[in-house]
Design a protein around this motif. Structure first.
Motif, PDB file in Angstrom:
ATOM      1  N   THR A  73      -5.913 -10.935   2.005  1.00 14.12           N
ATOM      2  CA  THR A  73      -5.402  -9.596   2.283  1.00 14.12           C
ATOM      3  C   THR A  73      -6.581  -8.650   2.192  1.00 14.12           C
ATOM      4  O   THR A  73      -7.027  -8.291   1.101  1.00 14.12           O
ATOM      5  CB  THR A  73      -4.318  -9.213   1.260  1.00 14.12           C
ATOM      6  N   ALA A  74      -7.127  -8.293   3.343  1.00 13.89           N
ATOM      7  CA  ALA A  74      -8.291  -7.425   3.344  1.00 13.89           C
ATOM      8  C   ALA A  74      -8.489  -6.851   4.728  1.00 13.89           C
ATOM      9  O   ALA A  74      -8.049  -7.432   5.727  1.00 13.89           O
ATOM     10  CB  ALA A  74      -9.538  -8.218   2.939  1.00 13.89           C
ATOM     11  N   ALA A  75      -9.157  -5.704   4.776  1.00 15.32           N
ATOM     12  CA  ALA A  75      -9.511  -5.102   6.061  1.00 15.32           C
ATOM     13  C   ALA A  75     -10.952  -4.638   5.987  1.00 15.32           C
ATOM     14  O   ALA A  75     -11.393  -4.151   4.944  1.00 15.32           O
ATOM     15  CB  ALA A  75      -8.606  -3.910   6.371  1.00 15.32           C
ATOM     16  N   GLY A  76     -11.682  -4.820   7.074  1.00 11.93           N
ATOM     17  CA  GLY A  76     -13.067  -4.387   7.111  1.00 11.93           C
ATOM     18  C   GLY A  76     -13.331  -3.549   8.335  1.00 11.93           C
ATOM     19  O   GLY A  76     -12.796  -3.835   9.415  1.00 11.93           O
ATOM     20  N   ALA A  77     -14.130  -2.504   8.169  1.00 14.21           N
ATOM     21  CA  ALA A  77     -14.508  -1.662   9.308  1.00 14.21           C
ATOM     22  C   ALA A  77     -16.029  -1.508   9.307  1.00 14.21           C
ATOM     23  O   ALA A  77     -16.629  -1.327   8.249  1.00 14.21           O
ATOM     24  CB  ALA A  77     -13.837  -0.293   9.200  1.00 14.21           C
ATOM     25  N   PHE A  78     -16.633  -1.630  10.483  1.00 12.35           N
ATOM     26  CA  PHE A  78     -18.088  -1.553  10.609  1.00 12.35           C
ATOM     27  C   PHE A  78     -18.457  -0.589  11.726  1.00 12.35           C
ATOM     28  O   PHE A  78     -17.762  -0.503  12.731  1.00 12.35           O
ATOM     29  CB  PHE A  78     -18.675  -2.929  10.956  1.00 12.35           C
ATOM     30  N   MET A 132      -3.837  -0.277   4.928  1.00 13.46           N
ATOM     31  CA  MET A 132      -5.061  -0.863   4.386  1.00 13.46           C
ATOM     32  C   MET A 132      -6.206  -0.752   5.387  1.00 13.46           C
ATOM     33  O   MET A 132      -7.338  -0.407   5.031  1.00 13.46           O
ATOM     34  CB  MET A 132      -4.794  -2.346   4.060  1.00 13.46           C
ATOM     35  N   THR A 133      -5.916  -1.024   6.657  1.00 10.07           N
ATOM     36  CA  THR A 133      -6.941  -0.975   7.691  1.00 10.07           C
ATOM     37  C   THR A 133      -7.409   0.462   7.918  1.00 10.07           C
ATOM     38  O   THR A 133      -8.613   0.706   8.090  1.00 10.07           O
ATOM     39  CB  THR A 133      -6.404  -1.588   9.000  1.00 10.07           C
ATOM     40  N   SER A 134      -6.475   1.393   7.896  1.00  6.57           N
ATOM     41  CA  SER A 134      -6.855   2.804   8.046  1.00  6.57           C
ATOM     42  C   SER A 134      -7.772   3.229   6.910  1.00  6.57           C
ATOM     43  O   SER A 134      -8.727   3.982   7.117  1.00  6.57           O
ATOM     44  CB  SER A 134      -5.611   3.686   8.060  1.00  6.57           C
ATOM     45  N   LEU A 135      -7.487   2.739   5.698  1.00  4.70           N
ATOM     46  CA  LEU A 135      -8.339   3.073   4.558  1.00  4.70           C
ATOM     47  C   LEU A 135      -9.761   2.565   4.781  1.00  4.70           C
ATOM     48  O   LEU A 135     -10.742   3.238   4.451  1.00  4.70           O
ATOM     49  CB  LEU A 135      -7.768   2.460   3.273  1.00  4.70           C
ATOM     50  N   ALA A 136      -9.872   1.377   5.361  1.00  6.89           N
ATOM     51  CA  ALA A 136     -11.203   0.815   5.617  1.00  6.89           C
ATOM     52  C   ALA A 136     -11.944   1.656   6.655  1.00  6.89           C
ATOM     53  O   ALA A 136     -13.137   1.958   6.503  1.00  6.89           O
ATOM     54  CB  ALA A 136     -11.091  -0.634   6.082  1.00  6.89           C
ATOM     55  N   ILE A 137     -11.245   2.034   7.708  1.00  5.52           N
ATOM     56  CA  ILE A 137     -11.876   2.836   8.760  1.00  5.52           C
ATOM     57  C   ILE A 137     -12.294   4.198   8.215  1.00  5.52           C
ATOM     58  O   ILE A 137     -13.437   4.642   8.415  1.00  5.52           O
ATOM     59  CB  ILE A 137     -10.919   3.003   9.959  1.00  5.52           C
ATOM     60  N   ASN A 138     -11.384   4.848   7.508  1.00  7.51           N
ATOM     61  CA  ASN A 138     -11.720   6.161   6.929  1.00  7.51           C
ATOM     62  C   ASN A 138     -12.892   6.030   5.968  1.00  7.51           C
ATOM     63  O   ASN A 138     -13.757   6.896   5.896  1.00  7.51           O
ATOM     64  CB  ASN A 138     -10.508   6.749   6.204  1.00  7.51           C
ATOM     65  N   GLY A 139     -12.900   4.927   5.232  1.00  3.95           N
ATOM     66  CA  GLY A 139     -13.971   4.695   4.266  1.00  3.95           C
ATOM     67  C   GLY A 139     -15.334   4.567   4.928  1.00  3.95           C
ATOM     68  O   GLY A 139     -16.313   5.152   4.462  1.00  3.95           O
ATOM     69  N   VAL A 140     -15.409   3.805   6.015  1.00  4.11           N
ATOM     70  CA  VAL A 140     -16.716   3.606   6.640  1.00  4.11           C
ATOM     71  C   VAL A 140     -17.206   4.897   7.292  1.00  4.11           C
ATOM     72  O   VAL A 140     -18.393   5.214   7.265  1.00  4.11           O
ATOM     73  CB  VAL A 140     -16.693   2.409   7.636  1.00  4.11           C
ATOM     74  N   LEU A 141     -16.267   5.671   7.839  1.00  3.78           N
ATOM     75  CA  LEU A 141     -16.663   6.956   8.438  1.00  3.78           C
ATOM     76  C   LEU A 141     -17.169   7.894   7.357  1.00  3.78           C
ATOM     77  O   LEU A 141     -18.235   8.495   7.462  1.00  3.78           O
ATOM     78  CB  LEU A 141     -15.461   7.581   9.163  1.00  3.78           C
ATOM     79  N   ARG A 142     -16.398   7.988   6.280  1.00  6.55           N
ATOM     80  CA  ARG A 142     -16.722   8.904   5.194  1.00  6.55           C
ATOM     81  C   ARG A 142     -18.051   8.542   4.554  1.00  6.55           C
ATOM     82  O   ARG A 142     -18.880   9.415   4.308  1.00  6.55           O
ATOM     83  CB  ARG A 142     -15.599   8.847   4.144  1.00  6.55           C
ATOM     84  N   SER A 143     -18.256   7.251   4.315  1.00  5.35           N
ATOM     85  CA  SER A 143     -19.469   6.858   3.587  1.00  5.35           C
ATOM     86  C   SER A 143     -20.722   7.007   4.437  1.00  5.35           C
ATOM     87  O   SER A 143     -21.833   6.899   3.926  1.00  5.35           O
ATOM     88  CB  SER A 143     -19.345   5.433   3.046  1.00  5.35           C
ATOM     89  N   HIS A 144     -20.564   7.264   5.727  1.00  2.00           N
ATOM     90  CA  HIS A 144     -21.741   7.516   6.552  1.00  2.00           C
ATOM     91  C   HIS A 144     -21.760   8.914   7.112  1.00  2.00           C
ATOM     92  O   HIS A 144     -22.515   9.226   8.030  1.00  2.00           O
ATOM     93  CB  HIS A 144     -21.829   6.470   7.677  1.00  2.00           C
ATOM     94  N   PHE A 200       0.820  -1.215   0.000  1.00  4.84           N
ATOM     95  CA  PHE A 200       0.000   0.000   0.000  1.00  4.84           C
ATOM     96  C   PHE A 200       0.848   1.258   0.000  1.00  4.84           C
ATOM     97  O   PHE A 200       0.548   2.245   0.676  1.00  4.84           O
ATOM     98  CB  PHE A 200      -0.965  -0.014   1.206  1.00  4.84           C
ATOM     99  N   GLY A 201       1.937   1.212  -0.733  1.00  3.50           N
ATOM    100  CA  GLY A 201       2.798   2.383  -0.867  1.00  3.50           C
ATOM    101  C   GLY A 201       3.796   2.562   0.266  1.00  3.50           C
ATOM    102  O   GLY A 201       4.590   3.489   0.263  1.00  3.50           O
TER     103      GLY A 201
END
Lengths: 336, 147
Positions: free
Chosen positions: A165-170, A57-69, A45-46
């Motif tokens: 290889t995956a991360a999920g945030a809920f 990767m995990t930070s991206l998942a967390i930021n994503g779930v916050l942003r999308s809600h 991931f760079g």
């Protein structure tokens, strides 16, 4: 909240507000590719190391779930998460970026179950309004910790699985969302005398069977009560074993028994018996179970993340593999 | 109490024993032919070097160097592990397998730095070969000296 045996009934129906998945290329190309909100080819991931990559990767998942809600980290009362690495370094280093109350969890691949169960209970008891749970697994970081260097030519048996290889945030909340957590059964640790660290599916299969059986018995549910039951990462070989163990207990409906790890990869991807890692259950929950509960295709689902509680040291010492499984029942609001 | 299953640990392990059979014949044959092919390749090189005028001892050393080089390059390219998956011991036992073990470990631990990462941990897989190889050589030499 009421307790029946080992099962806690969550009357207030804590909501799964939403999930966000970030995955690698192989995961994106599998049958569940569409569940991933973001796919990356680069497993670093760079960053400079695999571990930093998993953290990113995990930070991206967390930021994503916050942003999308439309939420900020300040809207979250508690962050809770885990991963497969020693000292759950990924979860800890991820939490460092958010400066919010944090609880780290280790349940190996059953961490998703631990996290959802505990979050559900905090919300049910109204201690908190919103909890963010996250899990991650990563092929390279898991392989180098648990097994041998990546380029080493050792021969894997057909029943070995491939760490996803995956991360999920809920986000788990009080009232937002159409899907709720209706009960939780925390499993106990058992040991079926399996020593082969390449056969975790077989090691964990009985744990899943026991927790599913305990859950159904506690709530006096009949075979077929759930529209579908999803185990975490037993793989194609492991889920067969769980089906047989359950059949002997009287649960004969095997058409609705699925395994998240087996669903994640198809045979052409050469991943042995299927995916493994805590993010398999997360991926299926986020992109497969939640949409089907929202649409009404499923009304009640049981998610059973499974964990193999070994370490590289115990394997070297010739120890057997203790295992665990937790059951979370999910329902569409209005179906109870 | 968490429910117990009717299936006992013994019964479960028996079921597994029948399901988890490795195809020993296939593995044995593939290992034999792949390992043999690598060694044939080494013999070919040995003959070639002799033909080019190298003395036997030098030729043997040259063969080892070339095979180690090939093992290392194939590991670096990410191909040796595929050979290992296919051939098992056929890839692990020849000297190319030794090179694979050392190079794979060196590549793996680069993240942890050159000294304590690469330097210390590159022998994590091949270490036993060095230890027991040296100990056996010592014992054989001792026996030869005494008798």
């Amino acid at each position: 909240m009421t307790r029946r045996g080992e099962t806690f009934i969550l009357k207030a129906l804590p909501r799964i507000v939403g999930g966000y998945m970030v995955g690698g290329e192989k995961e994106g190309k599998g049958p569940l590719g569409s569940v991933f909100d973001e796919i990356y080819r680069d497993h670093r991931f760079g960053k400079d190391t695999w571990e930093q990559g998993e953290i990113e990767m995990t930070s991206l998942a967390i930021n994503g779930v916050l942003r999308s809600h439309g939420l900020d980290k300040e809207d979250i009362n508690l962050f809770m998460g885990g991963d497969l690495l020693n000292q759950i370094v990924v979860a800890n280093f991820v939490a460092r970026s958010y400066d919010r109350p944090f609880i780290g969890l280790y349940g190996a691949c059953s961490t998703m179950g631990e996290a959802l169960g505990i979050a559900g209970m905090f919300i049910e008891a109204a201690f908190m309004e919103r909890v963010l749970v996250f899990v991650s697994s990563h092929y390279q970081t898991a392989e180098r910790q648990y097994r041998t260097p990546l380029e080493y030519g050792d021969q894997y048996p057909a029943w070995k699985q491939w760490t996803a290889t995956a991360a999920g945030a809920f986000i788990i909340g009080q009232t937002e969302g159409e899907v709720g957590l209706s009960s939780v059964t925390f499993g106990s640790v058992s040991d079926w005398h399996i020593r082969d660290a390449n056969d975790l599916g077989a090691a964990m299969a009985p744990a899943a069977a026991r927790t599913i059986h305990t859950h159904h018995s506690d709530l006096q549910l009949t075979d077929g009560y759930y529209d579908a039951i999803f185990t975490g990462d037993l793989g194609r070989e492991g889920i067969k074993l769980t089906g047989e163990l359950l059949a002997r207990e009287g649960y004969l409906d095997r058409q609705t028994l699925f395994d998240c790890g087996a669903m994640l990869f198809d045979r052409e991807q050469q991943t042995g018996s299927g995916g493994s890692g805590c993010s398999c259950a997360a991926a299926v929950l986020s992109g497969y179970i939640l949409p089907r509960l929202k649409s009404g295709e499923y009304k009640k689902v049981l998610l059973v993340p499974t964990g193999a509680l070994l370490s590289p040291t115990t394997t070297l010492q010739g120890e057997t593999i203790p295992v665990i499984a937790h059951a979370l029942s999910l329902a569409r609001i209005g179906e109870n | 109490m968490p429910r117990q299953l009717k299936t006992t640990v013994g019964e479960y392990k028996n079921t597994l024993k029948q399901r988890r059979r490795k195809n020993k014949t296939r593995n044995f044959l593939v290992a034999f032919f792949v390992g043999g092919a690598i060694c044939l390749g080494g013999q070919f090189l040995n003959n070639l070097f002799s033909l080019l005028g190298l003395e036997q001892e030098m030729s043997s050393t040259a063969v080892a160097i070339v095979l180690i080089f090939i093992g290392g390059i194939l590991t670096g390219l990410g191909w040796y592990d595929e050979l290992g998956q296919f051939a098992g011991a056929g890839a692990a036992v020849p000297i190319t397998g030794f090179a694979n073990a050392v190079v794979a470990a060196a590549m793996e631990f680069r993240q942890e730095g050159l000294v304590l990462g690469v330097g210390a941990r590159m022998y994590s897989l091949a270490g036993p070969v060095l230890t027991f190889g040296v100990v056996s050589a010592f014992l054989v030499g001792l026996i030869k000296t005494i008798f």
